[in-house]
Design a protein around this motif. Structure first.
Motif, mmCIF file in Angstrom:
data_model
loop_
_atom_site.group_PDB
_atom_site.id
_atom_site.type_symbol
_atom_site.label_atom_id
_atom_site.label_comp_id
_atom_site.label_asym_id
_atom_site.label_seq_id
_atom_site.Cartn_x
_atom_site.Cartn_y
_atom_site.Cartn_z
ATOM 1 N N MET B 1 0.840 -1.203 0.000
ATOM 2 C CA MET B 1 0.000 0.000 0.000
ATOM 3 C C MET B 1 0.876 1.254 0.000
ATOM 4 O O MET B 1 1.867 1.325 0.708
ATOM 5 N N TYR B 99 -3.568 4.015 9.655
ATOM 6 C CA TYR B 99 -4.517 3.630 8.601
ATOM 7 C C TYR B 99 -5.841 4.338 8.870
ATOM 8 O O TYR B 99 -6.348 4.285 9.992
ATOM 9 N N ASN B 108 -6.482 5.051 3.466
ATOM 10 C CA ASN B 108 -5.150 5.635 3.308
ATOM 11 C C ASN B 108 -4.224 5.137 4.391
ATOM 12 O O ASN B 108 -4.661 4.810 5.492
ATOM 13 N N CYS B 109 -2.937 5.094 4.062
ATOM 14 C CA CYS B 109 -1.939 4.776 5.078
ATOM 15 C C CYS B 109 -0.963 5.943 5.164
ATOM 16 O O CYS B 109 -0.405 6.377 4.150
#
Lengths: 117, 416
Positions: B1, B99, B108-109
């Protein structure tokens, strides 16, 4: 002697009010600041409170928070609430804007406490 | 990610998060992101429409929304602070990855150099206090009623009983009464109220709402909707006296039975909690047991004044800035020990050379005691568990300690 808890700030001083022989004259003890003495005097004559509530806003699901700009005599609070319930505010409204003047015939204004665009 | 790098990530844009962001921006952090699950910043202040906020911080009396707006307005001065609302943080790792679900779809990270935990606290519900009886509708926590009434203008019922005399319960007793809802009683299990004295006066006494001390609910009655509660007095060891129980009819039960810091995310990051505050163990810089992760506001310990939240959160923001900039903190700390009639103290570790304000809570109310910290003795007129005692240790006062600081309340005269 009357014992009061000051509500001016969260310290909540315990105030003793001792009546003197002269009318409307007291010995005030236990307050940590001059505002406490002021509060105690008012409480002995006409207790007053700031009123906060919410009013409806036209075509919006959320309410608008409001307050009385000055404290109201305690016995006028419910009359003021009846008047507040009748208000339908029209956006845009700015925080501090007057929504109703002369609340419950006290001469005090009701103002918005939030901006609603 | 894909990881989004960020200098400082703050979880929660309530009073703690906002003040921390401003403290960090003032101290020179270039990129600050606040994440909040609500659709506007300000946190719980937005539903606290009553006044009494800001006397200490702004030297004037404000309502909750006004107090929040003072901080939201300051954000315009700092373009380096961004807020993402409707963002729910689901996980934090010890190496500071965060996160978050943004909006309704996107995960989203973020990889943060420092994190400030500012998630606040939440109310204890019915399940946490195990009231026996049926499970009808009409049972709310005080904060839920506050949200329904003050944000959406909805009424919870017609005749209410409030269990617990914490501040939110008291504030709601007044609010309900002004809206024409009958508050039949406020019940408190303890022999004293846990709310601020000023709220007992202006919320209950002003409206002649009865306060039953040393009473609790032993049964909830009602099928679809609550129709009443069985109330019983309690003994000194808090056991209900069943043969003295009586029925009080109502269609609404409001619980104001305490707040608990919300630390599920903190635990995921490996942050150690203090069983007394239920919040992270922190030092004078509000840094937790995990380096680079800070905690402030009600997530650290439940405050009675938002003004104190703002003050301590600014310290946390400045400390996070120093951490990001690689400045060395004091590395030696005095551990704070809890002495007689002390329930909790925050911070739990005091830097040996840093002026630090201690926030102290007591177990039980007392009169005529002195707060004892090292050689210092400070007379207290009255102490109650509902009111925080504050004491600032100056670098001068810190000199007398060698490895720990014991805080206690010492009796001077017997309580009457």
């Amino acid at each position: 002697m009357t014992e009061l808890t000051c509500i001016i700030c969260p310290i909540g001083c315990r105030i003793n009010v001792i009546e003197k022989t002269k009318a409307n004259s007291w010995i005030i003890e236990g307050n940590n600041c001059p505002r406490g003495a002021e509060y105690a005097k008012k409480e002995m004559v006409t207790p007053q409170r700031i009123l906060t509530a919410v009013v409806q806003v036209e075509k919006r699901p959320r309410m608008l928070p409001v307050k009385s700009e000055q404290p109201l005599p305690k016995e006028k609070l419910f009359l003021a609430m009846q008047e507040i319930k009748e208000i339908l505010a029209k956006p845009p409204i700015k925080s501090g804007e007057i929504l109703k003047s002369n609340l419950a015939n006290t001469g005090v204004n009701l103002v918005a406490t939030k901006t609603y665009l | 990610m894909h990881e989004i790098p960020i200098d400082l990530l703050i979880i929660g844009a309530g009073p703690a998060g906002l003040a921390a962001a401003i403290g960090a921006a003032e101290a020179g952090v270039k990129e600050i992101l606040l994440l909040d699950r609500q659709d506007e910043p300000g946190g719980i202040l937005q539903q606290c429409i009553h006044n009494g906020f800001g006397l200490k911080y702004f030297k004037e009396e404000l309502t909750g929304p006004e107090y929040a707006q003072r901080f939201i307005d300051q954000l315009d001065v700092y373009p380096q602070i961004n807020i993402k609302t409707e963002s729910m943080v689901t996980k934090i790792t010890p190496d500071r990855k965060v996160y978050a679900l943004n909006g309704r779809s996107k995960l989203n990270c973020y990889q943060a150099k420092a994190i400030i935990l500012a998630m606040g606290c939440r109310e204890r519900p019915r399940g946490a206090i195990n009231i026996p009886g049926s499970r009808p509708s009409g049972i709310y926590t005080a904060g839920t009623v506050q949200h329904l009434m003050n944000i959406y203008g909805l009424s919870p019922g017609k005749e209410a009983i409030i269990l617990g005399s914490g501040d939110i319960g008291l504030i709601m007793a007044r609010r309900l009464t002004l809206e024409g809802i009958k508050v039949k009683a406020v019940l408190e299990r303890l022999p004293y109220s846990t709310g601020l004295n000023r709220n007992i006066v202006q919320c209950l006494e002003d409206f002649k709402i009865p306060l039953y001390l040393s009473h609790t609910i032993i049964e909830i009655i009602g099928k679809k909707r609550i129709t009443g509660v069985q109330i019983a007095p309690v003994t000194t060891d808090l056991q209900p006296v069943y043969n003295k129980a009586f029925l009080l009819p109502c269609d609404t039960l409001i619980l104001s039975v305490g707040l608990i810091p919300e630390n599920e995310l903190s635990l995921m990051a490996g942050v150690k909690l203090d069983p007394n505050t239920c919040g992270p163990l922190v030092n004078s810089f509000y840094e937790t047991s995990v380096p680079g992760i800070f905690a402030c506001g009600n997530v650290a310990h439940v405050h009675d004044l938002v003004d104190d939240v703002s003050i301590e959160s600014k310290v946390a923001g400045q400390a996070a800035a120093a951490y990001i900039q690689g400045d060395k903190f004091s590395s030696s700390f005095f551990k704070v020990n809890l002495g007689r009639n002390i329930r909790s103290v925050i911070p739990q570790y005091v830097a040996t050379n840093q002026p630090t304000t201690l926030y102290i809570r007591t177990h039980f109310p007392e009169k005529g005691v002195s707060l004892k910290i090292g050689k210092n003795r400070i007379q207290q007129r009255v102490v109650t568990p509902g009111e925080t005692i504050r004491y600032t240790l100056s670098p001068e006062k810190l000199k007398e300690f060698t490895n720990s600081i014991t805080v206690s309340l010492e009796e001077e005269t017997k309580i009457d």
